[in-house]
Design an enzyme around this catalytic site. Sequence first.
Site, PDB file in Angstrom:
ATOM      1  N   HIS A  10       3.069  -0.355   1.687  1.00 14.57           N
ATOM      2  CA  HIS A  10       3.776  -0.542   0.421  1.00 14.57           C
ATOM      3  C   HIS A  10       4.575   0.700   0.063  1.00 14.57           C
ATOM      4  O   HIS A  10       4.364   1.789   0.600  1.00 14.57           O
ATOM      5  CB  HIS A  10       2.804  -0.903  -0.709  1.00 14.57           C
ATOM      6  CG  HIS A  10       2.022   0.255  -1.247  1.00 14.57           C
ATOM      7  ND1 HIS A  10       1.864   0.488  -2.590  1.00 14.57           N
ATOM      8  CD2 HIS A  10       1.356   1.252  -0.630  1.00 14.57           C
ATOM      9  CE1 HIS A  10       1.135   1.575  -2.779  1.00 14.57           C
ATOM     10  NE2 HIS A  10       0.808   2.048  -1.593  1.00 14.57           N
TER      11      HIS A  10
ATOM     12  N   CYS B  92       2.906   6.942  -3.674  1.00 18.63           N
ATOM     13  CA  CYS B  92       1.521   6.837  -3.224  1.00 18.63           C
ATOM     14  C   CYS B  92       1.273   7.824  -2.082  1.00 18.63           C
ATOM     15  O   CYS B  92       2.170   8.086  -1.276  1.00 18.63           O
ATOM     16  CB  CYS B  92       1.241   5.409  -2.736  1.00 18.63           C
ATOM     17  SG  CYS B  92      -0.458   5.141  -2.186  1.00 18.63           S
TER      18      CYS B  92
ATOM     19  N   GLN C 214      -5.862  -4.015  -6.832  1.00 22.62           N
ATOM     20  CA  GLN C 214      -5.579  -4.625  -8.119  1.00 22.62           C
ATOM     21  C   GLN C 214      -5.112  -6.063  -7.894  1.00 22.62           C
ATOM     22  O   GLN C 214      -4.426  -6.354  -6.919  1.00 22.62           O
ATOM     23  CB  GLN C 214      -4.510  -3.812  -8.853  1.00 22.62           C
ATOM     24  CG  GLN C 214      -5.007  -2.436  -9.259  1.00 22.62           C
ATOM     25  CD  GLN C 214      -3.905  -1.617  -9.897  1.00 22.62           C
ATOM     26  OE1 GLN C 214      -3.176  -2.087 -10.756  1.00 22.62           O
ATOM     27  NE2 GLN C 214      -3.776  -0.371  -9.457  1.00 22.62           N
TER      28      GLN C 214
ATOM     29  N   SER D 266      -0.694   0.578 -11.495  1.00 25.73           N
ATOM     30  CA  SER D 266      -0.282   1.807 -10.802  1.00 25.73           C
ATOM     31  C   SER D 266       1.220   2.037 -10.876  1.00 25.73           C
ATOM     32  O   SER D 266       1.680   3.165 -10.745  1.00 25.73           O
ATOM     33  CB  SER D 266      -0.696   1.759  -9.330  1.00 25.73           C
ATOM     34  OG  SER D 266      -2.092   1.704  -9.231  1.00 25.73           O
TER      35      SER D 266
ATOM     36  N   HIS E   6       5.734  -2.036  -6.933  1.00 27.87           N
ATOM     37  CA  HIS E   6       5.593  -1.932  -5.479  1.00 27.87           C
ATOM     38  C   HIS E   6       6.511  -2.901  -4.754  1.00 27.87           C
ATOM     39  O   HIS E   6       6.803  -3.982  -5.261  1.00 27.87           O
ATOM     40  CB  HIS E   6       4.172  -2.332  -5.026  1.00 27.87           C
ATOM     41  CG  HIS E   6       3.056  -1.754  -5.776  1.00 27.87           C
ATOM     42  ND1 HIS E   6       2.225  -0.798  -5.251  1.00 27.87           N
ATOM     43  CD2 HIS E   6       2.569  -2.020  -7.017  1.00 27.87           C
ATOM     44  CE1 HIS E   6       1.276  -0.493  -6.135  1.00 27.87           C
ATOM     45  NE2 HIS E   6       1.468  -1.225  -7.215  1.00 27.87           N
TER      46      HIS E   6
END
Length: 150
Positions: free
Chosen positions: A47, A100, A118, A141, A144
Amino acid sequence: MSDLPEGWIVKMSRTHNKEYYFNTETQESSWDHPGMGAAVSQVRASHILVKHRDSRRPSSWREDNITRTKEEALKILDGHLKKIKWGKSFAEVAQEFSDCSSAKKGGDLGFFGKGQMQKPFEEATFALAINDMSEAVDTDSGVHIILRTG
């Protein structure tokens, strides 16, 4: 030609003296044929994450204090999608731009099962076919792009 999905082989159980199915990538085994419609217990994905000021942790290895809005993050993510569609590899874009720490591995998160990510991320990943890429996926977060790789 085999009727098995990619990565699956047939092995013989010495204990039960019958054939079973084995996934050489995930090390998963099953007595039942892993047909294309079979439920998948694990997926593998990479991702690209773009965080924003409302992310649960608005900082990253790239930036100590992220102040962009969610709308700005979505525009940035759209630019990353365009780079990939124009021929840059997913891994290259992830390494250069993802917020990330998986960026160091080209965005690769490895294999994961249900309940490990998630919910919006999990649902989007499990819904993708292998080698398919998502549009923007919103989680706590950030936003993505997900590439299902296994």
